[in-house]
Design an enzyme around this catalytic site. Structure first.
Site, PDB file in Angstrom:
ATOM      1  N   ASP A   1       6.500  -4.663   3.776  1.00 56.15           N
ATOM      2  CA  ASP A   1       7.385  -5.180   2.728  1.00 56.15           C
ATOM      3  C   ASP A   1       7.352  -4.203   1.556  1.00 56.15           C
ATOM      4  OD1 ASP A   1       9.003  -6.691   1.107  1.00 56.15           O
ATOM      5  OD2 ASP A   1       7.487  -8.195   0.625  1.00 56.15           O
TER       6      ASP A   1
ATOM      7  N   CYS B   1      14.591  -4.823   0.475  1.00 54.63           N
ATOM      8  CA  CYS B   1      15.421  -5.424  -0.567  1.00 54.63           C
ATOM      9  C   CYS B   1      16.530  -4.488  -1.027  1.00 54.63           C
ATOM     10  CB  CYS B   1      14.555  -5.853  -1.765  1.00 54.63           C
ATOM     11  SG  CYS B   1      13.637  -4.515  -2.539  1.00 54.63           S
TER      12      CYS B   1
ATOM     13  N   GLU C   1      -2.707  -2.918  -0.085  1.00 57.31           N
ATOM     14  CA  GLU C   1      -1.969  -3.061  -1.338  1.00 57.31           C
ATOM     15  C   GLU C   1      -2.549  -2.095  -2.369  1.00 57.31           C
ATOM     16  OE1 GLU C   1       0.257  -3.637  -4.290  1.00 57.31           O
ATOM     17  OE2 GLU C   1       0.745  -4.795  -2.482  1.00 57.31           O
TER      18      GLU C   1
END
Length: 446
Positions: free
Chosen positions: A375, A402, A332
């Site tokens: 993701d 998304c 991350e």
């Protein structure tokens, strides 16, 4: 002129001097839905992308943007022959005040799901190609509603970000504009989240982050003006940082609630900064976590990579599965998310957090992953990350998107490296809007 030109949604029309139709009123019949919240129509050889319409309707529209030679954008001003799925808009902020919050508030649930299913299918076929489209129809599924919502497309959003207008009143942005609509009559937020917010005042341009956590506590944070954004890293990595960092470069003041937000999924508890990223839909964290864990399917002792991990929503249950003999490496870029993950999941021995840009960090991870989870932000992972992931030769890749266009593009990139989608699910994680979330399981071979 009659030269054919292509538009981003894969349709074409005759070239026309840009601006010639601006403000013009047209009568058209709407065809298929298009990515971005539009329906496609054709008029006098040109393509018209129409907002606030539904497939099959005959409508009168006004051209609102005409800066491309082959196509323009328009908005419905009168419905002459309505779709059976049309209903009065359930969002007053959008319908009456022009907010951009709810662009599908005028369709019923069946119509919204069919709309999003059609858009996802078109993007998978056109951008993903045959290797992606072979997975077949992927019906968009409804996520469970909040207990007090009364309907699955109402009262689902646990996090709301508002901006102060010139008079200091908080509201949503007008559609395709930086202007602020000081009208909070949107049905997306869970019950009680925006109660009393209309009475608050702040400096123009400041923001307000309002949320309800897993304990039912409301948190209200005022966010000061942004500092200039750093330009280091790729566009995708900067987007990831903005998503997870929230207000890291901005001053913030807690007006209500605790400085720490509590979230729970399964047996794990997260303590997050109010400005940190968490899924907005009340049911999404649990549903996504269950799907990802099932499809990754690691055994005890396996290695798993969780890329764009945030605070470790997926990493935590995966680490439970691999146990102390295995390992989960979570990557991350946002320091606040990494800090929250390390703090909240310190008792999970198999889990390691790595702070850094995804493509630059992969070489430091434990080798030979059984599964890789991705993701990425709306822009997707892109060629460099996909290539590096495939080079690690995992048995399984679980990819979440998304945005159907970047999702389909990434799946096509996997196909170039021999990975094909085997299973796919899509969720209406953003009811009343055109957005959709999709998850794919990919493995090697034909």
């Amino acid at each position: 002129m009659t030269d054919g030109v292509s538009d981003p949604n894969g349709v074409s029309g005759a070239a026309e001097r840009p601006g010639a139709w601006l403000g013009r009123t047209l009568e058209v019949t709407l065809d298929r839905p298009a990515h971005g919240g539009f329906c496609v129509a054709r008029h006098e050889g040109r393509v018209v992308f129409v907002r606030q319409g539904l497939p099959g309707e005959r409508v009168r529209v006004r051209v609102e943007a005409d800066d491309k030679p082959g196509w323009c954008r328009a908005e419905v001003i009168e419905v002459l022959d309505p779709s059976p799925h049309r209903r009065p808009s359930v969002c007053a902020a959008s319908a009456e005040s022009g907010s951009g919050c709810c662009d599908l508030a005028h369709t019923d649930r069946d119509g919204a799901l069919a709309y999003k299913t059609a858009v996802l299918r078109e993007q998978l076929e056109r951008i993903g190609g045959p290797g992606v489209a072979q997975v077949g129809e992927v019906p968009v599924e409804t996520l469970p509603a909040a207990p007090e919502a009364g309907a699955p497309d109402l009262g689902w959003r646990t996090r709301v970000r508002l901006t102060a207008d010139a008079d200091g009143r908080f509201g949503y942005h007008r559609y395709r504009s930086e202007d602020v609509v000081a009208d909070l009559r949107c049905p997306q937020p869970v019950a009680g989240v925006i109660d009393g917010i209309a009475d608050l005042r702040s400096r123009p341009g400041s923001e307000l982050l309002v949320m309800r956590d897993a304990d039912g506590e409301r948190h209200v944070v005022e966010i000061g003006p942004p500092a200039p954004a750093a330009r280091s890293g790729s566009r995708r990595e900067r987007a990831t940082g903005r998503r997870t960092r929230g207000g890291a470069r901005r001053t913030s003041t807690v007006l209500e609630g605790d400085p720490t937000v509590v979230e729970r999924v399964g047996t794990h508890v997260w303590q997050l900064e109010p400005t940190g990223f968490w899924q907005a839909h009340i049911a999404a964290p649990r549903v996504y976590s269950d799907v990802v864990t099932e499809w990754a399917d690691p055994d005890a002792g396996d290695i798993v990579w969780d890329l764009y991990s945030g605070a470790g929503l997926f990493a935590a249950p995966l680490a439970d599965r691999v146990g102390p003999a295995g390992g989960v490496d979570a990557v991350e870029i946002a320091p606040a998310a990494v800090a929250a993950g390390r703090r909240s999941l310190a008792d999970v021995p198999a889990l390691r957090f790595h702070r850094g840009e995804t493509v630059r960090t992969l070489a430091t991870l434990r080798p030979d992953p059984r599964a890789v989870i991705l993701d990425p932000p709306r822009a997707g992972a892109g060629r460099a990350v996909v290539t590096a992931v495939c080079a690690a030769e995992p048995d399984r890749i679980v990819h979440i998107g998304c945005d159907p266009a970047s999702f389909a593009r990434d799946l096509a990139l996997y196909g170039e490296r021999g990975y094909r989608p085997r299973r796919m699910r899509a969720f209406d994680a953003f009811p009343l809007t055109h957005h959709v979330e999709a998850i794919a399981l990919l493995t090697r071979g034909d």
